[in-house]
Structure formats: structure tokens, C-alpha cells
Design a protein around this motif. Structure first.
Motif, PDB file in Angstrom:
ATOM      1  N   THR A 248       0.827  -1.206   0.000  1.00 25.91           N
ATOM      2  CA  THR A 248       0.000   0.000   0.000  1.00 25.91           C
ATOM      3  C   THR A 248       0.862   1.258   0.000  1.00 25.91           C
ATOM      4  OG1 THR A 248      -1.805  -1.138   1.152  1.00 25.91           O
ATOM      5  CG2 THR A 248      -1.773   1.274   1.268  1.00 25.91           C
ATOM      6  N   THR A 249       1.882   1.270   0.829  1.00 23.63           N
ATOM      7  CA  THR A 249       2.787   2.418   0.881  1.00 23.63           C
ATOM      8  C   THR A 249       3.458   2.647  -0.463  1.00 23.63           C
ATOM      9  OG1 THR A 249       3.222   2.058   3.234  1.00 23.63           O
ATOM     10  CG2 THR A 249       4.816   3.383   2.025  1.00 23.63           C
ATOM     11  N   ARG A 250       3.875   1.556  -1.097  1.00 26.10           N
ATOM     12  CA  ARG A 250       4.611   1.669  -2.361  1.00 26.10           C
ATOM     13  C   ARG A 250       3.718   2.114  -3.515  1.00 26.10           C
ATOM     14  NH1 ARG A 250       9.317   3.033  -4.664  1.00 26.10           N
ATOM     15  NH2 ARG A 250      10.042   1.562  -6.254  1.00 26.10           N
ATOM     16  N   VAL A 251       2.540   1.537  -3.649  1.00 27.53           N
ATOM     17  CA  VAL A 251       1.687   1.899  -4.784  1.00 27.53           C
ATOM     18  C   VAL A 251       1.163   3.327  -4.650  1.00 27.53           C
ATOM     19  CG1 VAL A 251       1.047  -0.484  -5.278  1.00 27.53           C
ATOM     20  CG2 VAL A 251      -0.414   0.892  -3.787  1.00 27.53           C
ATOM     21  N   LEU A 252       1.097   3.848  -3.434  1.00 26.81           N
ATOM     22  CA  LEU A 252       0.701   5.247  -3.253  1.00 26.81           C
ATOM     23  C   LEU A 252       1.824   6.204  -3.640  1.00 26.81           C
ATOM     24  CD1 LEU A 252      -1.287   5.086   0.122  1.00 26.81           C
ATOM     25  CD2 LEU A 252      -2.199   5.672  -2.134  1.00 26.81           C
ATOM     26  N   ASP A 253       3.059   5.715  -3.599  1.00 22.47           N
ATOM     27  CA  ASP A 253       4.221   6.551  -3.963  1.00 22.47           C
ATOM     28  C   ASP A 253       4.525   6.377  -5.448  1.00 22.47           C
ATOM     29  OD1 ASP A 253       6.379   8.206  -3.796  1.00 22.47           O
ATOM     30  OD2 ASP A 253       7.686   6.756  -2.788  1.00 22.47           O
ATOM     31  N   ILE A 254       3.512   6.647  -6.266  1.00 21.42           N
ATOM     32  CA  ILE A 254       3.611   6.350  -7.694  1.00 21.42           C
ATOM     33  C   ILE A 254       4.679   7.176  -8.389  1.00 21.42           C
ATOM     34  CG2 ILE A 254       1.838   8.007  -8.409  1.00 21.42           C
ATOM     35  CD1 ILE A 254       2.373   4.404  -9.733  1.00 21.42           C
ATOM     36  N   ASN A 255       4.965   8.388  -7.900  1.00 19.24           N
ATOM     37  CA  ASN A 255       6.000   9.210  -8.531  1.00 19.24           C
ATOM     38  C   ASN A 255       7.378   8.584  -8.404  1.00 19.24           C
ATOM     39  OD1 ASN A 255       4.259  11.216  -9.450  1.00 19.24           O
ATOM     40  ND2 ASN A 255       4.365  12.364  -7.527  1.00 19.24           N
ATOM     41  N   SER A 256       7.662   7.993  -7.232  1.00 21.97           N
ATOM     42  CA  SER A 256       8.954   7.324  -7.057  1.00 21.97           C
ATOM     43  C   SER A 256       9.081   6.133  -8.001  1.00 21.97           C
ATOM     44  CB  SER A 256       9.121   6.855  -5.608  1.00 21.97           C
ATOM     45  OG  SER A 256       9.247   7.953  -4.735  1.00 21.97           O
ATOM     46  N   VAL A 257       7.991   5.377  -8.163  1.00 21.61           N
ATOM     47  CA  VAL A 257       7.993   4.231  -9.073  1.00 21.61           C
ATOM     48  C   VAL A 257       8.272   4.702 -10.500  1.00 21.61           C
ATOM     49  CG1 VAL A 257       6.636   2.357 -10.048  1.00 21.61           C
ATOM     50  CG2 VAL A 257       6.434   2.892  -7.614  1.00 21.61           C
ATOM     51  N   LYS A 258       7.589   5.753 -10.931  1.00 24.63           N
ATOM     52  CA  LYS A 258       7.795   6.265 -12.288  1.00 24.63           C
ATOM     53  C   LYS A 258       9.213   6.749 -12.495  1.00 24.63           C
ATOM     54  CE  LYS A 258       2.984   7.614 -13.167  1.00 24.63           C
ATOM     55  NZ  LYS A 258       2.034   8.734 -13.382  1.00 24.63           N
ATOM     56  N   ASN A 259       9.768   7.427 -11.501  1.00 29.69           N
ATOM     57  CA  ASN A 259      11.145   7.910 -11.614  1.00 29.69           C
ATOM     58  C   ASN A 259      12.131   6.755 -11.737  1.00 29.69           C
ATOM     59  OD1 ASN A 259      10.358  10.589 -11.471  1.00 29.69           O
ATOM     60  ND2 ASN A 259      10.656  10.728  -9.248  1.00 29.69           N
ATOM     61  N   GLU A 260      11.911   5.698 -10.964  1.00 32.44           N
ATOM     62  CA  GLU A 260      12.799   4.540 -11.031  1.00 32.44           C
ATOM     63  C   GLU A 260      12.682   3.828 -12.376  1.00 32.44           C
ATOM     64  OE1 GLU A 260      12.213   2.050  -7.613  1.00 32.44           O
ATOM     65  OE2 GLU A 260      12.559   3.706  -6.213  1.00 32.44           O
ATOM     66  N   VAL A 261      11.458   3.717 -12.884  1.00 30.10           N
ATOM     67  CA  VAL A 261      11.263   3.100 -14.198  1.00 30.10           C
ATOM     68  C   VAL A 261      11.990   3.902 -15.273  1.00 30.10           C
ATOM     69  CG1 VAL A 261       9.563   2.619 -16.006  1.00 30.10           C
ATOM     70  CG2 VAL A 261       9.111   1.926 -13.648  1.00 30.10           C
ATOM     71  N   ASN A 262      11.860   5.224 -15.224  1.00 29.50           N
ATOM     72  CA  ASN A 262      12.537   6.070 -16.203  1.00 29.50           C
ATOM     73  C   ASN A 262      14.054   5.920 -16.128  1.00 29.50           C
ATOM     74  OD1 ASN A 262      10.171   7.125 -17.275  1.00 29.50           O
ATOM     75  ND2 ASN A 262      10.117   8.845 -15.852  1.00 29.50           N
ATOM     76  N   GLU A 263      14.573   5.788 -14.917  1.00 30.59           N
ATOM     77  CA  GLU A 263      16.020   5.600 -14.762  1.00 30.59           C
ATOM     78  C   GLU A 263      16.458   4.248 -15.313  1.00 30.59           C
ATOM     79  OE1 GLU A 263      19.450   5.778 -11.254  1.00 30.59           O
ATOM     80  OE2 GLU A 263      17.453   6.641 -10.917  1.00 30.59           O
ATOM     81  N   ILE A 264      15.646   3.225 -15.075  1.00 28.08           N
ATOM     82  CA  ILE A 264      15.962   1.899 -15.618  1.00 28.08           C
ATOM     83  C   ILE A 264      15.945   1.934 -17.142  1.00 28.08           C
ATOM     84  CG2 ILE A 264      15.079  -0.468 -15.854  1.00 28.08           C
ATOM     85  CD1 ILE A 264      14.171  -0.240 -12.893  1.00 28.08           C
ATOM     86  N   LEU A 265      14.975   2.629 -17.724  1.00 25.49           N
ATOM     87  CA  LEU A 265      14.902   2.724 -19.182  1.00 25.49           C
ATOM     88  C   LEU A 265      16.112   3.467 -19.746  1.00 25.49           C
ATOM     89  CD1 LEU A 265      11.099   3.496 -19.711  1.00 25.49           C
ATOM     90  CD2 LEU A 265      12.287   1.318 -20.017  1.00 25.49           C
ATOM     91  N   ALA A 266      16.535   4.512 -19.054  1.00 22.86           N
ATOM     92  CA  ALA A 266      17.725   5.246 -19.501  1.00 22.86           C
ATOM     93  C   ALA A 266      18.964   4.358 -19.409  1.00 22.86           C
ATOM     94  CB  ALA A 266      17.902   6.510 -18.661  1.00 22.86           C
ATOM     95  N   GLU A 267      19.070   3.593 -18.334  1.00 23.43           N
ATOM     96  CA  GLU A 267      20.205   2.690 -18.173  1.00 23.43           C
ATOM     97  C   GLU A 267      20.153   1.549 -19.194  1.00 23.43           C
ATOM     98  OE1 GLU A 267      23.008   2.681 -16.296  1.00 23.43           O
ATOM     99  OE2 GLU A 267      22.438   4.749 -15.852  1.00 23.43           O
ATOM    100  N   ARG A 268      18.928   1.132 -19.537  1.00 23.67           N
ATOM    101  CA  ARG A 268      18.782   0.084 -20.554  1.00 23.67           C
ATOM    102  C   ARG A 268      19.364   0.546 -21.891  1.00 23.67           C
ATOM    103  NH1 ARG A 268      12.759  -1.620 -22.122  1.00 23.67           N
ATOM    104  NH2 ARG A 268      12.978   0.174 -23.519  1.00 23.67           N
ATOM    105  N   ALA A 269      19.075   1.770 -22.259  1.00 23.15           N
ATOM    106  CA  ALA A 269      19.598   2.307 -23.514  1.00 23.15           C
ATOM    107  C   ALA A 269      21.132   2.373 -23.489  1.00 23.15           C
ATOM    108  CB  ALA A 269      19.015   3.700 -23.768  1.00 23.15           C
TER     109      ALA A 269
END
Length: 346
Positions: A248-269
């Protein structure tokens, strides 16, 4: 297609009266209740009471975020429990069969063996897409489930929307789309088409993009009718209190999740670019996931060489169509740098 859910439910499940736990028998926030119904230890320590068996608070948040209703969600102890429940709800042992599309997630095959259900494997095409004509040939009156992993593990690519729609429209069983990696994909989740296909089931997880692999929380999304069937056979307290709170705590912190996903995508490239400079990497496959599949000259040799340097990757060379391939999870910038340096040293 004429899909009828009643035709594919196991007979013993149709007549099953599910176990009714103490916490199933009323709905309350608990603020004014005296709990003397479940033989619990009365001394409060945060986890002395049984958890909500239907995880109502967490489901409400997920439903709002995904644009669906709470009745369309079932939560499990990881996606593996969700997948196992589907076998047990719909597949008669030693009679029914399922279809999987190798190379794909290995637990489908394991679960079919555990549940004594035939697993009919239809290989992907050479470009890692579903072979629709061969899948249709493999289907018979005892085929209950078709497992589609998109983005696919271990190949990383998403499957053709047209191919999946053709299978949804022509198959009288359940099409299970495993979206463990959907948050890293440019493709839209199939949850947006849930109301269009009564035989559609989507599974997701908090283990990947949400970074919650340690709490084991899997998500099943389907029609209210399908969810009601699976709910009949799930263990009463399959998602523990600590998992519910952490999720519950994590899914409410959706901005942190999005930021981490974006960083992973940048690192993937960056990692994809780095792999093009490694002499023994022969091909890098397109990916919509948080990993990259690459063909090398000798996968077993390179795997062992990396292991000797303290870097663990996945050797997929034994999988169909994946000879001499390694799967690289996209890590942090530091981890990816360590991997790249190790690759260039061997």
C-alpha cells in the motif's frame, strides 16, 4: 467464438463452498469492534490479528490507478500463486491441457506438471512472435488456458496486438496475458480491453517496476465472474499483513515508481549501446522489459567468465530459439558499469 465461463470451470469447483474465515463474515474498519472470533492473541503488536482476507484497502488503490473495479482484482502470494490458482480452478488433472509459447517463463510448465495438466508447447516464430496458425491447431475441446507472456521473458519483446486479438476472438478457453514487465514497455496494458473480452485474464506483479520482489505480491485482473471463481479456492489469508502494508505504501508513492522506471529505461539504452562494443556479442534483441537478451559466441563460456568476476547473469542457451544467449538484467548505473567492464575484460 462463443465463450462460456461455466463450460471451463472444474466440476468440483462449481459446487465448492469456500472456507469462510472469521474476517470474511463482516465488513468493518475495526475501530469499535472487540475481536473474539478468531482465537488470536489479544495483545497488540501490529500483527497479532489476521489480515483482511480480501485486501480491500490495497485493491481500492490499485483499482483506481488501473481504471478498473475492485471486483476485477485478485491478489496473491506472488504471481506464481495466481497462476497456480488458475490451473486449480479451470484444469481437470489428467484430462485438460494448456498451451504455452516457448521460449517463455518457465513456471507455466512447472505448474502444469504439478497439477497433472498436459502442457502443449507451440514455439514462437523466429522473430519471437506467436505462431497463431500452429496455436489454433494445438487447441482442442480440453484446452483450458493459453499463456501469453508479453513483454516476453526471456526474449524481452512484446507480442503483436493483432495476433493476441485473433487468439482472444477464436479461443473458447481463457487467454492469460502475463504482464510482469508491462511498466517498462511502450505498449499499452491489456487492462484497457478487459471489458472487450470475457475470456481475458491479465497477471501483473509488484516484483519488477515497483521493486517489491521481497514481499511477494501478484495481481490477477479479469472479469468479476472469473475473479469470483478463483476467490472460491484461494487460501483465506494468502496475502499477509506486512505485505499488504508495504504494498500500500509503495503503490501510493507512484511518482517514485515512475522515476525509477525512467532511470531503468535510460540505463537500458546505455547498456544496449555498451553491448554493441563487446567483441563476442553477435546480436542484441529488441526489448520492452528491464532486461536485454543478447546472442554471443559461446554463452556457457561467457556466463562462467562473468561469474568468476562476480557478475551473475542468466544463461538462456538451453531454451528453444535461444542458443548461445545471455539475459542481462538492467541494474543501477554502478552495476551496469561493473558488467560492461567485466564484459570487455574477458
Amino acid at each position: 467464438m462463443s465463450f462460456n465461463l461455466d463450460n471451463i470451470i472444474r466440476e468440483n469447483v462449481k459446487g465448492l463452498s469456500p472456507y469462510s474465515s472469521a474476517r470474511d463474515e463482516y465488513v468493518s474498519d475495526g475501530s469499535t469492534m472487540v475481536f473474539l472470533d478468531a482465537n488470536e492473541n489479544p495483545f497488540e503488536n501490529g500483527v497479532n490479528r489476521y489480515p483482511d482476507p480480501q485486501q480491500r484497502g490495497l485493491k481500492a488503490i490499485l483499482a483506481e490507478q488501473k481504471g478498473i473495479k475492485e471486483e476485477n482484482i485478485l491478489l496473491g502470494n506472488g504471481s506464481d500463486e495466481v497462476l497456480d490458482l488458475l490451473f486449480r480452478a479451470f484444469c481437470e488433472p489428467k484430462q485438460d491441457n494448456v498451451i504455452t509459447l516457448p521460449p517463455t517463463y518457465g513456471m507455466y510448465k512447472v505448474l502444469s506438471s504439478i497439477n497433472l495438466v498436459e502442457n502443449r508447447e507451440v514455439l514462437l516464430t523466429d522473430d519471437f512472435q506467436p505462431n497463431v496458425s500452429e496455436i489454433k491447431k494445438a487447441i482442442d475441446e480440453h484446452t483450458k488456458l493459453l499463456f501469453i507472456c508479453s513483454p516476453n521473458n526471456p526474449t524481452g519483446n512484446s507480442f503483436s496486438t493483432n495476433s493476441i486479438e485473433e487468439l482472444l476472438n477464436s479461443f473458447n478457453g481463457l487467454v492469460v496475458i502475463d504482464e510482469a514487465y508491462i511498466d517498462f514497455s511502450s505498449e499499452e496494458s491489456w487492462t484497457s480491453k478487459l471489458n472487450d473480452y470475457p475470456n481475458l485474464i491479465i497477471t501483473q506483479t509488484l516484483s519488477k517496476a515497483y521493486g517489491m520482489a521481497g514481499i511477494r505480491l501478484g495481481i490477477c485482473i479479469a472479469s468479476a465472474e472469473i475473479i469470483a471463481v478463483v476467490n472460491k479456492i484461494k487460501p483465506p489469508y494468502n496475502v499477509n499483513q506486512l505485505t499488504q502494508e508495504k504494498a500500500t505504501t509503495r503503490v501510493l508513492d507512484i511518482n517514485s515508481v515512475k522515476n525509477e522506471v525512467n532511470e531503468i529505461l535510460a540505463e537500458r539504452a546505455k547498456l544496449e549501446e555498451a553491448l554493441t562494443t563487446v567483441s563476442f556479442v553477435e546480436k542484441i534483441y529488441p526489448t520492452n522489459a528491464n532486461f536485454i537478451l543478447a546472442k554471443v559466441d559461446d554463452a556457457t563460456l561467457r556466463y562462467n567468465q562473468l561469474l568468476a568476476k562476480g557478475v551473475v547473469v542468466r544463461n538462456r542457451t538451453t531454451q528453444p530459439l535461444c542458443e548461445n544467449t545471455l539475459r542481462f538484467t538492467v541494474g543501477s548505473a554502478v552495476e551496469n558499469k561493473t558488467l560492461t567492464e567485466a564484459l570487455k575484460m574477458i
